[in-house]
Motif scaffolding. Structure first.
Motif, mmCIF file in Angstrom:
data_model
loop_
_atom_site.group_PDB
_atom_site.id
_atom_site.type_symbol
_atom_site.label_atom_id
_atom_site.label_comp_id
_atom_site.label_asym_id
_atom_site.label_seq_id
_atom_site.Cartn_x
_atom_site.Cartn_y
_atom_site.Cartn_z
ATOM 1 N N ARG A 136 1.118 -8.327 3.352
ATOM 2 C CA ARG A 136 0.110 -7.977 4.368
ATOM 3 C C ARG A 136 0.150 -8.944 5.542
ATOM 4 N NH1 ARG A 136 -3.516 -7.353 -0.575
ATOM 5 N NH2 ARG A 136 -3.435 -5.116 -1.066
ATOM 6 N N SER B 7 0.839 -1.192 0.000
ATOM 7 C CA SER B 7 0.000 0.000 0.000
ATOM 8 C C SER B 7 0.876 1.244 0.000
ATOM 9 C CB SER B 7 -0.911 0.035 1.234
ATOM 10 O OG SER B 7 -0.132 0.204 2.407
ATOM 11 N N LYS B 8 0.285 2.365 -0.406
ATOM 12 C CA LYS B 8 1.001 3.630 -0.339
ATOM 13 C C LYS B 8 1.262 4.012 1.113
ATOM 14 C CE LYS B 8 -1.166 7.490 -1.185
ATOM 15 N NZ LYS B 8 -1.886 8.568 -1.891
ATOM 16 N N GLU B 9 0.348 3.644 2.002
ATOM 17 C CA GLU B 9 0.495 3.968 3.412
ATOM 18 C C GLU B 9 1.752 3.325 4.003
ATOM 19 O OE1 GLU B 9 -3.057 5.219 1.983
ATOM 20 O OE2 GLU B 9 -2.422 3.103 1.953
ATOM 21 N N MET C 280 4.883 -1.401 -5.599
ATOM 22 C CA MET C 280 3.752 -2.226 -5.189
ATOM 23 C C MET C 280 3.455 -3.185 -6.341
ATOM 24 S SD MET C 280 -0.061 -1.038 -4.010
ATOM 25 C CE MET C 280 -1.334 -2.237 -3.622
#
Length: 345
Positions: free
Chosen positions: A130, A65-67, A119
């Motif tokens: 994840r 994710s970008k986060e 990503m």
């Protein structure tokens, strides 16, 4: 160590290996990567050792994710954000400025002020990231300098016994590594390694983009993989042929007079025109000079012909393309495999 083969149902087990500091090769749409916890310097050291990779060649950090990126960088510019929104997940790597407190191990020797992030567009690998809740370094899962792996079999052939596991998801879709763009200076976005995403596609999103694919010298620290060392090379010599069918015939005759076995890596159209020329082996990249197909098959073709020529004094004659933006990724890899060597009669 016995290298295990994992599948989708083994994601939790693969994540456990990563969290314990082990190595798991993972699939992406480009090539198979060699995954380790990017925050664990001892795990990253194992990556360099398994590959025999030069210690100053930096690693790309793979995220889900970008986060996850925001935990490690000092900021994401508007242009970088636009590229993430457009091309992630996908075969685009962004080099961004690191935060001073960033806990990343991306190189064995150099404390770079930037890091490369991607990503990947592969559901198994995104699940692995994840599940482990860790960013993963992921250089190509091959012996350093050899053609990158596009199947789990390629990985196994190179790294069996050197890594804990391979997460198998069949053949990679793209076949060459991601485009790398340096966004650490937002006013000067610069492509450092071409790939499937072209300069024109990027410029549609953020405007003018520079290209800098020069190789750095021994005293410089590369920002991106592929900027310093010979890459993608089989044991057999690779020679690029980029002329007419007569040039192909001259090349075949020349290397036969040098007492070499000749292997052909080309489109079907080229090979069909050479049907009156006996060669030791051949591998078809595409039907008729289709660059997407050529990129997809390039590394597999180099590996297969190298295997065919094993034990012989052989040479691989490979089809060159005009160096347009669309073809740049293919030619970048092929020229490195050939050590920039073209056949000239």
């Amino acid at each position: 160590m016995k290298t295990k083969i994992y599948h989708q149902e083994d994601i939790k087990q693969a994540a456990r290996v990563i969290k314990q500091g082990g190595l798991v090769s993972f699939p992406t749409e480009t090539v198979y990567g060699l995954g380790a916890d990017a925050t664990n310097s001892e795990a990253v050291k194992k990556v360099y050792e398994a590959k025999g990779r030069p210690s100053d060649n930096p690693l790309i950090v793979h995220v889900a994710s970008k986060e996850m990126v925001t935990q490690f960088v000092s900021g994401i510019s508007e242009k970088a954000n636009q590229l993430m929104e457009t091309f992630w997940p996908g075969p685009l790597t962004l080099i961004l400025p690191l935060a001073e407190e960033a806990n990343l191990s991306i190189s064995m020797t150099d404390q770079l002020e930037t890091a490369a992030f991607r990503m990947p567009n592969n559901s198994l690998t995104l699940s692995l990231i994840r599940e482990s809740n860790l960013p993963l370094v992921g250089p190509s899962a091959n012996t350093s300098g050899k053609p990158s792996p596009t199947t789990s079999t390629h990985v196994f052939n190179d790294l069996n016994g050197k890594i804990e596991a391979i997460l198998d998801d069949g053949e990679c879709e793209v076949g060459i590594e991601s485009t790398v763009i340096d966004m650490s200076q937002p006013d000067k976005p610069t492509i450092l390694r071409p790939g499937a995403i072209t300069k024109e596609e990027i410029e549609k999103i953020i405007g003018a983009v520079f290209i800098d694919t020069h190789l750095v010298d021994d005293k410089q620290a590369p920002k991106s993989p592929g900027m310093k060392y010979k890459h993608y090379s089989p044991d057999a010599d690779v020679i690029i042929v980029d002329g007419s069918i007569n040039d192909w015939r001259h090349a075949i005759n020349y290397y036969k007079t040098q007492q070499k076995e000749v292997a052909i890596l080309s489109s079907q159209a080229i090979y069909d025109e050479l049907d009156d020329y006996s060669v030791f082996a051949h591998y078809i990249l595409s039907e008729n000079k289709d660059v997407k197909s050529a990129m997809h098959h390039l590394f597999s073709g180099l590996r297969q012909l190298d295997t065919d020529l094993l034990g012989h004094n052989g040479v691989i004659l490979a089809e060159g393309y005009d160096e347009t933006s669309e073809n740049m990724g293919y030619m970048n890899r092929l020229k490195k495999a050939a050590n920039q060597t073209f056949f000239r009669k």
